[in-house]
Design a protein around this motif. Structure first.
Motif, PDB file in Angstrom:
ATOM      1  N   LEU A 188       0.831  -1.201   0.000  1.00 58.10           N
ATOM      2  CA  LEU A 188       0.000   0.000   0.000  1.00 58.10           C
ATOM      3  C   LEU A 188       0.866   1.253   0.000  1.00 58.10           C
ATOM      4  O   LEU A 188       0.581   2.224  -0.730  1.00 58.10           O
ATOM      5  N   LYS A 189       1.925   1.255   0.796  1.00 53.50           N
ATOM      6  CA  LYS A 189       2.827   2.406   0.820  1.00 53.50           C
ATOM      7  C   LYS A 189       3.482   2.618  -0.544  1.00 53.50           C
ATOM      8  O   LYS A 189       3.602   3.759  -1.030  1.00 53.50           O
ATOM      9  N   LEU A 190       3.898   1.518  -1.177  1.00 53.11           N
ATOM     10  CA  LEU A 190       4.512   1.623  -2.499  1.00 53.11           C
ATOM     11  C   LEU A 190       3.501   2.175  -3.507  1.00 53.11           C
ATOM     12  O   LEU A 190       3.848   3.026  -4.346  1.00 53.11           O
ATOM     13  N   ALA A 191       2.260   1.702  -3.421  1.00 53.02           N
ATOM     14  CA  ALA A 191       1.234   2.195  -4.337  1.00 53.02           C
ATOM     15  C   ALA A 191       0.969   3.685  -4.112  1.00 53.02           C
ATOM     16  O   ALA A 191       0.799   4.451  -5.078  1.00 53.02           O
ATOM     17  N   ARG A 192       0.936   4.098  -2.856  1.00 53.23           N
ATOM     18  CA  ARG A 192       0.712   5.518  -2.559  1.00 53.23           C
ATOM     19  C   ARG A 192       1.889   6.375  -3.027  1.00 53.23           C
ATOM     20  O   ARG A 192       1.680   7.466  -3.595  1.00 53.23           O
ATOM     21  N   ASP A 193       3.111   5.911  -2.811  1.00 54.31           N
ATOM     22  CA  ASP A 193       4.275   6.656  -3.288  1.00 54.31           C
ATOM     23  C   ASP A 193       4.274   6.755  -4.806  1.00 54.31           C
ATOM     24  O   ASP A 193       4.617   7.801  -5.378  1.00 54.31           O
ATOM     25  N   THR A 194       3.887   5.648  -5.455  1.00 59.02           N
ATOM     26  CA  THR A 194       3.820   5.648  -6.916  1.00 59.02           C
ATOM     27  C   THR A 194       2.739   6.600  -7.403  1.00 59.02           C
ATOM     28  O   THR A 194       2.929   7.331  -8.393  1.00 59.02           O
ATOM     29  N   LEU A 195       1.602   6.606  -6.713  1.00 57.43           N
ATOM     30  CA  LEU A 195       0.528   7.520  -7.089  1.00 57.43           C
ATOM     31  C   LEU A 195       0.986   8.967  -6.947  1.00 57.43           C
ATOM     32  O   LEU A 195       0.706   9.803  -7.829  1.00 57.43           O
ATOM     33  N   GLN A 196       1.689   9.263  -5.855  1.00 57.08           N
ATOM     34  CA  GLN A 196       2.181  10.620  -5.656  1.00 57.08           C
ATOM     35  C   GLN A 196       3.169  11.007  -6.758  1.00 57.08           C
ATOM     36  O   GLN A 196       3.101  12.104  -7.335  1.00 57.08           O
ATOM     37  N   SER A 197       4.091  10.075  -7.072  1.00 57.13           N
ATOM     38  CA  SER A 197       5.084  10.345  -8.107  1.00 57.13           C
ATOM     39  C   SER A 197       4.431  10.535  -9.468  1.00 57.13           C
ATOM     40  O   SER A 197       4.769  11.465 -10.220  1.00 57.13           O
ATOM     41  N   GLN A 198       3.472   9.680  -9.792  1.00 57.24           N
ATOM     42  CA  GLN A 198       2.813   9.777 -11.094  1.00 57.24           C
ATOM     43  C   GLN A 198       1.901  11.001 -11.182  1.00 57.24           C
ATOM     44  O   GLN A 198       1.730  11.584 -12.251  1.00 57.24           O
ATOM     45  N   SER A 199       1.326  11.373 -10.046  1.00 55.99           N
ATOM     46  CA  SER A 199       0.493  12.587 -10.050  1.00 55.99           C
ATOM     47  C   SER A 199       1.361  13.815 -10.307  1.00 55.99           C
ATOM     48  O   SER A 199       0.969  14.728 -11.066  1.00 55.99           O
ATOM     49  N   ASP A 200       2.548  13.849  -9.676  1.00 51.01           N
ATOM     50  CA  ASP A 200       3.470  14.951  -9.933  1.00 51.01           C
ATOM     51  C   ASP A 200       3.901  14.967 -11.398  1.00 51.01           C
ATOM     52  O   ASP A 200       3.965  16.045 -12.028  1.00 51.01           O
ATOM     53  N   SER A 201       4.180  13.798 -11.939  1.00 53.29           N
ATOM     54  CA  SER A 201       4.588  13.710 -13.347  1.00 53.29           C
ATOM     55  C   SER A 201       3.452  14.137 -14.263  1.00 53.29           C
ATOM     56  O   SER A 201       3.674  14.823 -15.286  1.00 53.29           O
ATOM     57  N   TYR A 202       2.245  13.759 -13.901  1.00 53.02           N
ATOM     58  CA  TYR A 202       1.089  14.140 -14.722  1.00 53.02           C
ATOM     59  C   TYR A 202       0.916  15.660 -14.740  1.00 53.02           C
ATOM     60  O   TYR A 202       0.633  16.255 -15.792  1.00 53.02           O
ATOM     61  N   ARG A 203       1.089  16.302 -13.580  1.00 55.28           N
ATOM     62  CA  ARG A 203       0.931  17.751 -13.534  1.00 55.28           C
ATOM     63  C   ARG A 203       2.007  18.449 -14.384  1.00 55.28           C
ATOM     64  O   ARG A 203       1.727  19.453 -15.055  1.00 55.28           O
ATOM     65  N   LEU A 204       3.217  17.906 -14.380  1.00 56.47           N
ATOM     66  CA  LEU A 204       4.265  18.476 -15.231  1.00 56.47           C
ATOM     67  C   LEU A 204       3.931  18.316 -16.712  1.00 56.47           C
ATOM     68  O   LEU A 204       4.120  19.246 -17.519  1.00 56.47           O
ATOM     69  N   ASN A 205       3.429  17.144 -17.071  1.00 59.00           N
ATOM     70  CA  ASN A 205       3.045  16.913 -18.466  1.00 59.00           C
ATOM     71  C   ASN A 205       1.851  17.776 -18.871  1.00 59.00           C
ATOM     72  O   ASN A 205       1.759  18.240 -20.023  1.00 59.00           O
ATOM     73  N   GLN A 206       0.932  17.967 -17.906  1.00 60.39           N
ATOM     74  CA  GLN A 206      -0.212  18.815 -18.201  1.00 60.39           C
ATOM     75  C   GLN A 206       0.238  20.255 -18.440  1.00 60.39           C
ATOM     76  O   GLN A 206      -0.262  20.933 -19.360  1.00 60.39           O
ATOM     77  N   ARG A 207       1.203  20.714 -17.624  1.00 60.24           N
ATOM     78  CA  ARG A 207       1.740  22.064 -17.817  1.00 60.24           C
ATOM     79  C   ARG A 207       2.459  22.174 -19.157  1.00 60.24           C
ATOM     80  O   ARG A 207       2.302  23.165 -19.889  1.00 60.24           O
ATOM     81  N   SER A 208       3.208  21.144 -19.515  1.00 55.74           N
ATOM     82  CA  SER A 208       3.898  21.133 -20.808  1.00 55.74           C
ATOM     83  C   SER A 208       2.898  21.108 -21.959  1.00 55.74           C
ATOM     84  O   SER A 208       3.102  21.757 -22.997  1.00 55.74           O
TER      85      SER A 208
END
Length: 488
Positions: A188-208
């Motif tokens: 669960l912790k790994l999934a949450r960390d991955t979700l946080q990382s991917q959400s950050d990546s998504y926001r960067l891609n959305q800005r791009s």
């Protein structure tokens, strides 16, 4: 009281009685002499069956959870009550060795009318009596009662082994459930960390994308990664809740949050376990100490004893009924001289024709004994396979854990390189997404492999029948190991 003249004779006949119960012979173990590895492997410093569960499971929180389960688990409580039930049944059967002595007292009054009286006058009759006697006491001349008592004793001892087996299984199940909960917490912790990382990546891609430097395909691919992580977060959140419910059921009550695991223990903890250093070449005779095998042997001895009772049915049965007391027409004269009375009524019953019932009962008893032999041998074979499997998996899991850790390191490096190439515009985001998924899968599999390594130790502990005592003698300052007291 002339009744007592017969007591020495009855006791002499009883003591001279023979037994038709077959002599018990332990069946040979239908398995090889060694589990696995070199037959000349050095023995363990402490036999596995003597290792206390506190010496195997050293985490203080886990120890406390196991203590709670031993105090509250309903299956273990039923096993303890079954011991009490079997003990009482044995006492009932064992009581047949002794005559039952009952005291009785009574009185009667009757009136005979003149028309029925021999004297032509109405007659009032009174009678009072007091007596002490035994009814239908069987002289165990051919060992029928003795065989039934032996059978009841072995059934009682079988329940004690069943209780031990239940406790060992419970300790193993609690430890496995505890470790599974810890592993799912890690997932669960790994999934949450991955979700946080991917959400950050998504926001960067959305800005791009808004700035026109990223395509809609890249943004869509980033969104799939976020949604996948969200699904896993919810799945493992549900799984953690189910794991906790399973642990609560085993413990028999609510487990405080402070005792719940947060992460799996590190690899060094597994390596430090006394079970991790058990050498190869263990003798299969160790299986004779497993409670379930001892239970199967007790059942076999009980079936063997019942054959004696079935054989005794072909021979005469001698029963004794005797009483001694006093009687009088007047209550006041009940204990006067000359009012004593006694009776002695021995009876012998010789079977002549029963339509083959005794022969059929003997056949049933013999077949039941043969069935118990097969079940005993099957219990040994099953235990041998379980121990052998645990030994094979132990070494294989060590190598698998090394390979899985190497895979995680390699996929992590691949993910970093692919992300760097994407940032420089060399590769598409699809390569980053594939690398990220590979890393996530490898990390999840690493958690699963670590869990398998710990549960293998738990399985090894269970299959070798260890853990009845709390602590082994070698870890105690005194000469006596502490044991878990659950029943008198």
């Amino acid at each position: 009281m002339n009744l007592f003249r017969f007591t020495p004779l009855a006791l002499a006949v009883l003591m001279a009685g023979c037994s038709l119960m077959p002599t018990y012979q332990q069946p040979a173990a239908p398995v090889p002499g060694k589990f696995a590895g070199d037959a000349n492997g050095s023995p363990a410093s402490t036999p596995v069956a003597d290792l206390g569960w506190r010496d195997v499971f050293t985490d203080p929180s886990l120890q406390r959870v196991i203590e709670m389960s031993l105090a509250n688990n309903r299956d273990l409580r039923v096993a303890v009550l079954n011991i009490e039930k079997a003990r009482a049944q044995y006492r009932v059967q064992d009581a047949a060795f002794f005559p039952t002595v009952n005291a009785s007292a009574g009185g009667s009054r009757s009136r005979t009318p003149a028309g029925l009286s021999s004297t032509g006058e109405a007659v009032d009759a009174r009678q009072y009596s007091a007596s002490l006697g035994s009814s239908a006491y069987e002289v165990d001349l051919f060992g029928r009662v003795r065989s039934l008592s032996t059978q009841a004793l072995q059934e009682f001892l079988s329940t004690t082994e069943a209780r031990r087996s239940t406790q060992i299984t419970l300790v193993a199940e609690v430890a496995t459930s505890y470790l599974t909960l810890a592993a799912d917490q890690d997932r669960l912790k790994l999934a949450r960390d991955t979700l946080q990382s991917q959400s950050d990546s998504y926001r960067l891609n959305q800005r791009s994308f808004e700035l026109g430097t990223a395509s809609a395909l890249t943004l869509s691919q980033a969104q799939t990664s976020v949604d996948t992580a969200r699904v896993d977060v919810e799945r493992y959140t549900s799984q953690v809740a189910q794991d906790r419910n399973a642990l609560v059921l085993l413990v028999g009550g609510e487990v405080p949050d402070g005792l719940l695991p947060q992460v799996l223990p590190d690899r060094a903890t597994a390596a430090a376990s006394p079970l991790a250093s058990i050498p190869p070449g263990l003798p299969s005779e160790l299986l004779q100490r497993r409670p379930d095998i001892l239970q199967a042997e007790r059942d076999l001895k009980a079936a063997n004893a019942f054959i004696g009772a079935a054989r005794a049915a072909f021979y005469p049965r001698i029963t004794l009924t005797a009483s001694a007391g006093t009687s009088s027409r007047e209550l006041s004269g009940l204990f006067n001289g000359g009012s004593g009375n006694w009776s002695f009524a021995p009876q012998i019953t010789l079977p002549i024709f029963d339509g083959g019932a005794n022969r059929a009962n003997l056949k049933i008893a013999t077949v039941n004994r043969d069935i118990s032999v097969a079940q005993y041998e099957k219990a040994i074979q099953t235990a041998f396979r379980e121990v052998s499997d645990a030994l094979v998996q132990r070494s294989a899991l060590e190598r698998q854990l090394d390979a899985q850790q190497s895979l995680v390191d390699a996929t992590a490096q691949s993910y970093r390189l692919s992300d760097a190439r994407f940032q420089r515009g060399v590769d598409s985001y699809l390569n980053v997404l594939d690398s990220q998924r590979s890393l996530y899968t490898a990390q999840q599999n690493l958690i699963g492999t670590r869990l398998s390594r710990f549960t293998n130790l738990v399985t090894f502990y269970k299959t070798l029948g260890g853990g009845w005592v709390e602590s082994s003698e070698t870890s105690m300052p005194g000469p006596i190991a502490r044991t878990t007291q659950l029943a008198p």
